[in-house]
Design a protein around this motif. Structure first.
Motif, PDB file in Angstrom:
ATOM      1  N   CYS A  18       8.302 -11.493  20.163  1.00 17.15           N
ATOM      2  CA  CYS A  18       7.538 -11.759  21.393  1.00 17.15           C
ATOM      3  C   CYS A  18       8.436 -12.302  22.508  1.00 17.15           C
ATOM      4  O   CYS A  18       8.220 -11.985  23.682  1.00 17.15           O
ATOM      5  CB  CYS A  18       6.419 -12.754  21.122  1.00 17.15           C
ATOM      6  N   CYS A  27      10.022 -10.251  25.387  1.00 13.96           N
ATOM      7  CA  CYS A  27       9.271  -9.868  26.588  1.00 13.96           C
ATOM      8  C   CYS A  27       8.541 -11.025  27.261  1.00 13.96           C
ATOM      9  O   CYS A  27       8.099 -10.888  28.397  1.00 13.96           O
ATOM     10  CB  CYS A  27       8.239  -8.801  26.245  1.00 13.96           C
ATOM     11  N   HIS A  28       8.356 -12.125  26.536  1.00 16.41           N
ATOM     12  CA  HIS A  28       7.541 -13.229  27.069  1.00 16.41           C
ATOM     13  C   HIS A  28       8.266 -14.569  27.010  1.00 16.41           C
ATOM     14  O   HIS A  28       8.892 -14.882  26.000  1.00 16.41           O
ATOM     15  CB  HIS A  28       6.279 -13.428  26.221  1.00 16.41           C
ATOM     16  N   MET A  57       3.172  -3.135  25.767  1.00 16.65           N
ATOM     17  CA  MET A  57       3.282  -4.074  24.635  1.00 16.65           C
ATOM     18  C   MET A  57       2.941  -3.350  23.331  1.00 16.65           C
ATOM     19  O   MET A  57       1.948  -2.631  23.262  1.00 16.65           O
ATOM     20  CB  MET A  57       2.325  -5.247  24.866  1.00 16.65           C
TER      21      MET A  57
HETATM   22  C1  HEC Z   1       8.008  -4.813  24.734  1.00 18.98           C
HETATM   23  C2  HEC Z   1       7.522  -5.984  25.406  1.00 18.98           C
HETATM   24  C3  HEC Z   1       6.474  -6.849  24.747  1.00 18.98           C
HETATM   25  C4  HEC Z   1       6.515  -7.438  23.500  1.00 18.98           C
HETATM   26  C5  HEC Z   1       7.586  -7.287  22.425  1.00 18.98           C
HETATM   27  C6  HEC Z   1       5.353  -8.270  23.421  1.00 18.98           C
HETATM   28  N1  HEC Z   1       4.620  -8.172  24.568  1.00 18.98           N
HETATM   29 FE1  HEC Z   1       2.896  -9.170  25.001  1.00 18.98          FE
HETATM   30  N2  HEC Z   1       2.760  -8.218  26.788  1.00 18.98           N
HETATM   31  C7  HEC Z   1       3.705  -7.365  27.300  1.00 18.98           C
HETATM   32  C8  HEC Z   1       3.290  -6.931  28.618  1.00 18.98           C
HETATM   33  C9  HEC Z   1       4.064  -5.972  29.517  1.00 18.98           C
HETATM   34  C10 HEC Z   1       2.066  -7.555  28.885  1.00 18.98           C
HETATM   35  C11 HEC Z   1       1.235  -7.433  30.175  1.00 18.98           C
HETATM   36  C12 HEC Z   1       0.472  -6.137  30.164  1.00 18.98           C
HETATM   37  C13 HEC Z   1      -0.642  -6.178  29.159  1.00 18.98           C
HETATM   38  O1  HEC Z   1      -1.526  -7.055  29.274  1.00 18.98           O
HETATM   39  O2  HEC Z   1      -0.634  -5.361  28.239  1.00 18.98           O
HETATM   40  C14 HEC Z   1       1.753  -8.369  27.702  1.00 18.98           C
HETATM   41  C15 HEC Z   1       0.624  -9.147  27.574  1.00 18.98           C
HETATM   42  C16 HEC Z   1       0.399 -10.049  26.544  1.00 18.98           C
HETATM   43  C17 HEC Z   1      -0.739 -10.934  26.451  1.00 18.98           C
HETATM   44  C18 HEC Z   1      -1.877 -11.054  27.468  1.00 18.98           C
HETATM   45  C19 HEC Z   1      -1.433 -11.953  28.586  1.00 18.98           C
HETATM   46  C20 HEC Z   1      -2.549 -12.279  29.542  1.00 18.98           C
HETATM   47  O3  HEC Z   1      -2.302 -12.203  30.762  1.00 18.98           O
HETATM   48  O4  HEC Z   1      -3.652 -12.649  29.098  1.00 18.98           O
HETATM   49  C21 HEC Z   1      -0.591 -11.670  25.293  1.00 18.98           C
HETATM   50  C22 HEC Z   1      -1.528 -12.751  24.765  1.00 18.98           C
HETATM   51  C23 HEC Z   1       0.626 -11.218  24.669  1.00 18.98           C
HETATM   52  N3  HEC Z   1       1.197 -10.240  25.443  1.00 18.98           N
HETATM   53  C24 HEC Z   1       1.122 -11.726  23.472  1.00 18.98           C
HETATM   54  C25 HEC Z   1       2.250 -11.210  22.804  1.00 18.98           C
HETATM   55  C26 HEC Z   1       2.690 -11.663  21.507  1.00 18.98           C
HETATM   56  C27 HEC Z   1       2.058 -12.777  20.704  1.00 18.98           C
HETATM   57  C28 HEC Z   1       3.784 -10.895  21.185  1.00 18.98           C
HETATM   58  C29 HEC Z   1       4.579 -10.906  19.901  1.00 18.98           C
HETATM   59  C30 HEC Z   1       3.856 -10.620  18.685  1.00 18.98           C
HETATM   60  C31 HEC Z   1       4.025  -9.981  22.278  1.00 18.98           C
HETATM   61  N4  HEC Z   1       3.068 -10.207  23.252  1.00 18.98           N
HETATM   62  C32 HEC Z   1       5.050  -9.047  22.320  1.00 18.98           C
HETATM   63  C33 HEC Z   1       4.867  -6.962  26.683  1.00 18.98           C
HETATM   64  C34 HEC Z   1       5.270  -7.324  25.412  1.00 18.98           C
END
Ligand code: HEC
Length: 205
Positions: free
Chosen positions: A122, A125-126, A175
């Motif tokens: 995670c 990207c975050h 994601m």
């Molecule tokens: C390849 C990049 C990538 C990875 C790896 C990734 N994310 Fe994301 N995530 C994003 C992007 C881009 C968004 C914003 C677009 C969307 O909401 O889909 C997002 C959105 C989110 C959101 C919603 C945020 C909101 O505004 O409410 C959550 C919660 C989240 N991610 C949790 C996670 C968690 C936990 C992991 C690991 C298990 C993870 N992400 C791994 C790219 C990623």
């Protein structure tokens, strides 16, 4: 070697920068592309076929270059939401410390990795908390994620669904769909949700 890499980049640049309008895009023979891709994986382990072919959602996202008309957007969202399996015991919160390890683990996805040994990566990207200095910015910062949502159980459930299948919330999201692909286990998904929603988690400190 140096010369070669420059020319490769120049070529890539020309392909990306060149055409300004969709109608000028070079035509891609989808069938041929599929054949070439399959031929690159002659020894695909069982169960991997799904990973090298587009599902219906990916195909339509590609067709519209991730910019779906509203009707398609609604259709994809409903289809992806239907794939989300919530834990049978109704509990979406696991152990945030295990979630922290999974979030920080960028390993996984090779032929020999089992879901239990895959990480969520995670942080790639975050921003998840204020204490880890190394993180990517492709996704929004998740600092205070649970706190900002008053630790509400329905918000935690929504976050579980998001991690299970990101496209159930935002079709064509970049994601990964961690639960949908069986990349992470149910326990890992619970642990990651706890990382976002436990008041003791560094995310909320
Ligand atoms: C390849 C990049 C990538 C990875 C790896 C990734 N994310 Fe994301 N995530 C994003 C992007 C881009 C968004 C914003 C677009 C969307 O909401 O889909 C997002 C959105 C989110 C959101 C919603 C945020 C909101 O505004 O409410 C959550 C919660 C989240 N991610 C949790 C996670 C968690 C936990 C992991 C690991 C298990 C993870 N992400 C791994 C790219 C990623």
């Amino acid at each position: 070697m140096k010369k070669l890499s420059i020319s490769v980049f120049a070529l890539a640049g020309a392909l990306i920068v060149g055409p300004a309008h969709a109608q000028d895009m070079p035509k891609v023979d989808a069938k041929r592309l599929e054949e070439v891709t399959k031929a690159m994986w002659p020894k695909t382990p069982e169960g991997w076929e799904k990973r090298i072919s587009f599902d219906e959602t990916q195909a339509i996202c590609s067709q519209y270059r991730n910019d779906l008309p509203q009707a398609e957007f609604d259709k994809v969202k409903a289809r992806e939401l239907a794939t989300v399996k919530f834990p049978a015991d109704g509990k979406v919160l696991g152990d945030w410390k295990a979630g922290q390890r999974a979030a920080n683990n960028g390993r996984g996805g090779t032929f020999t990795d089992k879901p239990m040994t895959n990480g969520g990566n995670c942080y790639a990207c975050h921003q998840m908390d204020r204490f880890e200095l190394s993180y990517g910015t492709l996704g929004p910062s998740l600092v205070n994620y649970g706190k900002d949502r008053k630790f509400a159980p329905e918000e935690a459930k929504a976050a579980y669904a998001k991690i299970y299948n990101s496209m159930s919330v935002l079709p064509c999201s970049t994601m990964p769909r961690f639960g949908y692909h069986g990349f992470l286990t149910e326990q890992q998904l619970k642990d990651l949700t706890a990382l976002l929603f436990d008041p003791e988690s560094p995310v909320n400190k």
